[in-house]
Design a protein around this motif. Structure first.
Motif, PDB file in Angstrom:
ATOM      1  N   VAL A  31       0.949  -1.248  -0.010  1.00 49.07           N
ATOM      2  CA  VAL A  31      -0.008  -0.037   0.188  1.00 49.07           C
ATOM      3  C   VAL A  31       0.850   1.302  -0.130  1.00 49.07           C
ATOM      4  CG1 VAL A  31      -0.189  -0.067   2.568  1.00 49.07           C
ATOM      5  CG2 VAL A  31      -1.976   1.254   1.500  1.00 49.07           C
ATOM      6  N   PRO A  32       0.581   2.404  -0.658  1.00 47.27           N
ATOM      7  CA  PRO A  32       1.327   3.377  -0.850  1.00 47.27           C
ATOM      8  C   PRO A  32       1.394   4.061   0.444  1.00 47.27           C
ATOM      9  CG  PRO A  32      -0.297   3.505  -2.642  1.00 47.27           C
ATOM     10  CD  PRO A  32      -0.816   2.334  -1.652  1.00 47.27           C
ATOM     11  N   SER A  33       2.522   4.866   0.821  1.00 49.26           N
ATOM     12  CA  SER A  33       2.909   5.308   1.954  1.00 49.26           C
ATOM     13  C   SER A  33       1.823   6.572   2.410  1.00 49.26           C
ATOM     14  CB  SER A  33       4.227   6.320   1.993  1.00 49.26           C
ATOM     15  OG  SER A  33       5.338   5.304   1.734  1.00 49.26           O
ATOM     16  N   TYR A  34       1.251   7.045   1.560  1.00 48.66           N
ATOM     17  CA  TYR A  34       0.489   8.125   1.860  1.00 48.66           C
ATOM     18  C   TYR A  34      -0.886   7.610   2.455  1.00 48.66           C
ATOM     19  CZ  TYR A  34      -2.255   7.548  -2.600  1.00 48.66           C
ATOM     20  OH  TYR A  34      -2.982   6.776  -3.523  1.00 48.66           O
ATOM     21  N   VAL A  35      -1.267   6.437   2.073  1.00 52.16           N
ATOM     22  CA  VAL A  35      -2.329   5.504   2.629  1.00 52.16           C
ATOM     23  C   VAL A  35      -1.953   5.475   4.245  1.00 52.16           C
ATOM     24  CG1 VAL A  35      -3.846   3.685   2.618  1.00 52.16           C
ATOM     25  CG2 VAL A  35      -3.042   4.846   0.628  1.00 52.16           C
ATOM     26  N   LEU A  36      -0.906   4.721   4.538  1.00 54.57           N
ATOM     27  CA  LEU A  36      -0.535   4.487   5.798  1.00 54.57           C
ATOM     28  C   LEU A  36      -0.266   5.795   6.657  1.00 54.57           C
ATOM     29  CD1 LEU A  36       2.262   1.915   5.082  1.00 54.57           C
ATOM     30  CD2 LEU A  36      -0.343   1.612   5.812  1.00 54.57           C
ATOM     31  N   GLU A  37       0.151   6.825   5.982  1.00 56.70           N
ATOM     32  CA  GLU A  37       0.387   8.041   6.761  1.00 56.70           C
ATOM     33  C   GLU A  37      -0.939   8.799   7.125  1.00 56.70           C
ATOM     34  OE1 GLU A  37       3.471  10.869   5.963  1.00 56.70           O
ATOM     35  OE2 GLU A  37       5.112   9.336   5.429  1.00 56.70           O
ATOM     36  N   TYR A  38      -2.051   8.507   6.271  1.00 57.62           N
ATOM     37  CA  TYR A  38      -3.523   9.080   6.390  1.00 57.62           C
ATOM     38  C   TYR A  38      -4.057   8.472   7.725  1.00 57.62           C
ATOM     39  CZ  TYR A  38      -8.408   9.605   5.864  1.00 57.62           C
ATOM     40  OH  TYR A  38      -9.666   9.924   6.049  1.00 57.62           O
ATOM     41  N   LEU A  39      -3.746   7.307   7.908  1.00 52.84           N
ATOM     42  CA  LEU A  39      -4.328   6.389   9.088  1.00 52.84           C
ATOM     43  C   LEU A  39      -3.563   7.056  10.394  1.00 52.84           C
ATOM     44  CD1 LEU A  39      -4.858   2.825   7.780  1.00 52.84           C
ATOM     45  CD2 LEU A  39      -6.290   4.739   8.321  1.00 52.84           C
ATOM     46  N   LEU A  40      -2.016   7.043  10.059  1.00 51.92           N
ATOM     47  CA  LEU A  40      -1.031   7.765  11.042  1.00 51.92           C
ATOM     48  C   LEU A  40      -1.327   8.968  11.520  1.00 51.92           C
ATOM     49  CD1 LEU A  40       2.434   6.084   9.881  1.00 51.92           C
ATOM     50  CD2 LEU A  40       1.021   5.266  11.931  1.00 51.92           C
ATOM     51  N   GLY A  41      -1.502   9.676  10.702  1.00 51.31           N
ATOM     52  CA  GLY A  41      -2.162  11.173  10.852  1.00 51.31           C
ATOM     53  C   GLY A  41      -3.325  11.225  11.600  1.00 51.31           C
ATOM     54  N   GLN A  42      -4.465  10.232  11.546  1.00 49.80           N
ATOM     55  CA  GLN A  42      -5.617  10.239  12.326  1.00 49.80           C
ATOM     56  C   GLN A  42      -5.413   9.962  13.779  1.00 49.80           C
ATOM     57  OE1 GLN A  42      -8.696  10.990  10.720  1.00 49.80           O
ATOM     58  NE2 GLN A  42      -7.073  11.499   8.936  1.00 49.80           N
ATOM     59  N   TYR A  43      -4.179   9.075  14.209  1.00 48.02           N
ATOM     60  CA  TYR A  43      -4.039   8.499  15.246  1.00 48.02           C
ATOM     61  C   TYR A  43      -2.564   8.553  16.082  1.00 48.02           C
ATOM     62  CZ  TYR A  43      -8.031   5.929  13.978  1.00 48.02           C
ATOM     63  OH  TYR A  43      -9.720   5.642  13.597  1.00 48.02           O
ATOM     64  N   CYS A  44      -1.705   9.122  15.197  1.00 50.11           N
ATOM     65  CA  CYS A  44      -0.410   9.123  15.758  1.00 50.11           C
ATOM     66  C   CYS A  44       0.396  10.451  15.620  1.00 50.11           C
ATOM     67  CB  CYS A  44       0.679   8.180  15.133  1.00 50.11           C
ATOM     68  SG  CYS A  44       0.094   6.507  15.662  1.00 50.11           S
ATOM     69  N   ALA A  45      -0.542  11.614  15.260  1.00 49.66           N
ATOM     70  CA  ALA A  45       0.079  12.928  14.857  1.00 49.66           C
ATOM     71  C   ALA A  45       0.257  13.587  16.151  1.00 49.66           C
ATOM     72  CB  ALA A  45      -0.704  13.430  14.076  1.00 49.66           C
ATOM     73  N   THR A  46       1.398  13.085  16.944  1.00 52.50           N
ATOM     74  CA  THR A  46       1.539  13.645  18.232  1.00 52.50           C
ATOM     75  C   THR A  46       2.897  13.173  18.676  1.00 52.50           C
ATOM     76  OG1 THR A  46       1.024  13.419  20.693  1.00 52.50           O
ATOM     77  CG2 THR A  46       0.656  11.524  19.373  1.00 52.50           C
ATOM     78  N   SER A  47       3.633  13.888  19.509  1.00 48.39           N
ATOM     79  CA  SER A  47       4.901  13.814  20.065  1.00 48.39           C
ATOM     80  C   SER A  47       4.767  13.003  21.337  1.00 48.39           C
ATOM     81  CB  SER A  47       5.624  15.302  20.299  1.00 48.39           C
ATOM     82  OG  SER A  47       5.074  16.021  21.141  1.00 48.39           O
ATOM     83  N   ASP A  48       3.637  12.701  21.916  1.00 49.62           N
ATOM     84  CA  ASP A  48       3.521  11.973  23.098  1.00 49.62           C
ATOM     85  C   ASP A  48       3.515  10.504  22.846  1.00 49.62           C
ATOM     86  OD1 ASP A  48       2.754  11.555  26.179  1.00 49.62           O
ATOM     87  OD2 ASP A  48       1.166  10.327  25.126  1.00 49.62           O
ATOM     88  N   GLU A  49       4.793  10.016  23.621  1.00 51.56           N
ATOM     89  CA  GLU A  49       5.225   8.500  23.051  1.00 51.56           C
ATOM     90  C   GLU A  49       3.943   7.599  23.575  1.00 51.56           C
ATOM     91  OE1 GLU A  49       7.256   5.636  21.459  1.00 51.56           O
ATOM     92  OE2 GLU A  49       7.769   7.936  21.620  1.00 51.56           O
TER      93      GLU A  49
END
Length: 678
Positions: A31-49
């Motif tokens: 799957v393209p990176s932008y698909v994965l980063e779309y999901l990561l952007g929903q749930y992991c767009a933070t600096s809190d570990e």
């Protein structure tokens, strides 16, 4: 986190993601990176570990439940049938069934076809008709008695892309970063570690973004395999499409005359052709002709009707020869199919990325820092297509008058694109504008200089610009600096040979000869230049010396001490068989790893003693060494602005890499050397 990562999270909260997470969650999902980063952007767009770890688990769970692996398609279809409804992540392509007058979808991984799609859906998402789009869909199963009816029902469809963004906030946040910081942020957003790249290498990476923010930009990149030429165009943006250069047809790319259906250029911002090089490839001449017209005029014809489009065209392919070989025997386009090795086609190209300057991708080159969620950056770049920064250099600089209109178009488009990427507000210092203008001129000059070789009807052009103060600056390509004896037309090469023209590399190489006396001079070397070695730089000046003193504060880390050892190899090669020269190093003790530093220098000392070189060292206790130089007792002082640290990072642990074994095959940092008789 680094200071830059902290700053990125401060000014772009919720819009950035740690780039190593993509590899963490991808697994075996194709799957393209932008698909994965779309999901990561929903749930992991933070600096809190803690939030990141929770988000990773959520994304993994979403992929496990909803991403369709081809080998599990049967299980997913069964799940939909038994549950009645299920959400899937898949690539969806839609075609018009002419006989029935309906739109039908095909799910790439799920393996189902003829799923009915409403006309409203197509109006909202027309790209479904060309090339396919990654989507999140709700599918239902309802078996009906009607013959040939499809039991699959698309209840909802959502293409994976950012729904909205605030452009003004983007511009405001950009002002908080210096130019160097902003470049590093963009490089991290692409996925690379900026610490392993020089300024020029970073700029070459950023040129790959221009087709996404500049309309009708024609870009070519030819170079060795494995340098990531096609990565951005396949993984980076939902607004670009990568196709095989051998699979495209006129109907697919431009228009189908039988049904009037517009091709890829009508729907995508960027159309990239992969594997474009290859002498033996069969090419449709009709495609070449219509492509020439489109690249020059932004239009293409269908019968009596002329249509226009805004898609940028990108051509990427592999070279099969080294640069000096191509320059001596042919040209830098020599690997293209014969029908594309045509001056009229090549003259439409705005910029040639020298792929031989781009490092082959290695594991350590990937970033674990923070960068933009790529679909956010993709939307920003797309919005910048409506802006024009091509005249921002006016008033400070002027292109030379004999640069033709087509050459100016190439320079202007590259300049405008880089301004959008680096200075989206349009504000830049004269020095920054000059850097971008010089880079844009070089990329177009690389195209034009090769056209002079291919087609004798072209006339030579002086590529350069005038500063507002009246100074005239001429621009050269890096390969022109490196290989002047092979560059240019046959007539120009003969003229330069007669005049004794040579590059800094060739000049320093000539100095190695026993018959040539070393002389006082100043040499400059550009970033990414090859063919440089310690033997070439130092041998004429070290020959005959019985005492050599090296002053360099930065002989601490392993690679720095290795550089010193390679200098000792040069001393060993140029000393007389019966001579026992002494070499003394003045450096600074490593604050944290002094024991390791001492151990490495002791190993060099022991190795040198075995072949008749007396190596000693001392630490400058004042810690105030600034200048870096080599002084010999035969009357020379060699001033080194970077010391021995002149090479970019290379595959130091790869025994079978020529860059590891031979300095001439490494790329350089920009540096200067001055040879003086005190």
């Amino acid at each position: 986190m680094s200071e830059l990562d902290k700053k990125i999270n401060e000014h772009f909260p919720g819009l950035v993601v740690r780039k190593d997470l993509v590899k963490t969650v991808k697994g075996n999902a194709i799957v393209p990176s932008y698909v994965l980063e779309y999901l990561l952007g929903q749930y992991c767009a933070t600096s809190d570990e803690a939030s990141i770890q929770t988000g990773i688990q959520t994304v993994r769970e979403i992929l496990r439940k909803h991403y369709v692996h081809r080998n599990e398609a049967g299980l997913v279809r069964s799940t939909i049938k038994e549950k009645g409804r299920h959400k899937v992540i898949d690539k969806v392509t839609v075609d018009l069934n002419d006989s029935k007058g309906v739109y039908e979808a095909t799910f790439s991984n799920l393996g189902i076809k003829k799923v009915l799609v409403t006309t409203d859906t197509i109006k909202k998402h027309p790209k479904l008709l060309v090339g396919g789009v990654w989507c999140i869909c709700d599918l239902e199963y309802d078996l009906v008695e009607e013959k040939d009816a499809c039991p699959w029902i698309m209840a909802s469809i959502k293409p994976i892309k950012l729904s909205h963004f605030d452009f003004d906030s983007y511009l405001e946040a950009r002002q908080k970063f210096s130019t160097d910081e902003w470049i590093d942020l963009l490089i991290q957003s692409i996925g690379f570690n900026p610490d392993l790249m020089g300024r020029r290498s970073k700029m070459l990476q950023l040129v790959r973004l221009i087709p996404f923010c500049e309309r009708n930009f024609n870009l070519i990149e030819l170079g060795p395999k494995g340098t990531g030429k096609s990565h951005i165009f396949s993984e980076f943006s939902p607004h670009g499409i990568l196709i095989s250069g051998g699979e495209v047809t006129v109907p697919k790319l431009f228009v189908n005359n039988s049904n009037g259906k517009i091709g890829l250029v009508g729907y995508w911002d960027t159309v990239a052709f992969d594997e474009f090089a290859g002498k033996q490839k069969r090419v449709d001449m009709a495609l070449v002709d219509i492509m020439k017209n489109y690249m020059a005029n932004k239009t293409f014809s269908r019968g009596v009707e002329t249509l226009g489009a805004e898609a940028s065209m990108v051509f990427v392919g592999n070279t099969s020869h080294t640069v000096p070989y191509m320059l001596k025997h042919s040209d830098l386009f020599c690997d293209l199919p014969d029908k594309y090795h045509d001056s009229a086609f090549l003259d439409r190209l705005h910029f040639y990325i020298p792929g031989w300057e781009v490092d082959i991708i290695r594991g350590e080159m990937f970033s674990d820092g923070y960068g933009f969620v790529v679909d956010y950056l993709a939307e920003i770049l797309r919005s910048l297509r409506n802006h024009d920064y091509s005249q921002q250099y006016k008033g400070k600089f002027d292109l030379l008058s004999d640069i033709s209109t087509r050459d100016r178009d190439g320079v202007h488009k590259t300049f405008s694109g880089l301004m959008k990427v680096l200075f989206p507000s349009g504000e830049a210092s004269p020095e920054e504008i000059e850097e971008i203008l010089t880079f844009a001129i070089e990329g177009r000059k690389r195209v034009k200089d090769q056209l002079l070789r291919i087609d004798k009807t072209y006339t030579k052009v002086r590529f350069g610009y005038e500063r507002a103060g009246g100074d005239t600056i001429f621009v050269k390509t890096l390969e022109e600096e490196e290989y002047p004896r092979h560059y240019g037309t046959d007539e120009e090469k003969q003229t330069e040979a007669d005049a004794g023209s040579e590059s800094a590399t060739e000049h320093a190489t000539d100095q190695k000869s026993e018959t040539d006396e070393p002389k006082a001079q100043h040499l400059q070397f550009k970033e990414n230049q090859r063919g440089v070695s310690y033997d070439m730089l130092f041998t004429p000046y070290l020959r005959g010396a019985t005492r050599i003193e090296i002053t360099d504060a930065y002989i601490r880390l392993f690679y720095q001490v290795r550089n010193l050892m390679e200098l000792m190899e040069t001393v060993a090669r140029c000393k007389a068989e019966d001579a026992e020269p002494s070499v003394h190093l003045v450096t600074i003790s490593d604050e944290f790893k002094a024991e390791q530093q001492h151990e490495m220098l002791t190993q060099i000392q022991n190795s040198c003693a075995a072949i008749g070189i007396q190596f000693t060292w001392e630490y400058d206790l004042s810690n105030s060494i600034h200048a870096r130089h080599i002084v010999t007792d035969n009357g020379w002082k060699i001033s080194l602005d970077r010391g021995l640290d002149i090479f970019q990072q290379y595959q130091m642990n790869d025994t079978f890499s020529f860059g590891n074994r031979m300095q001439e095959f490494r790329t350089c940092k920009a540096f200067e050397v001055t040879y003086l008789r005190p």
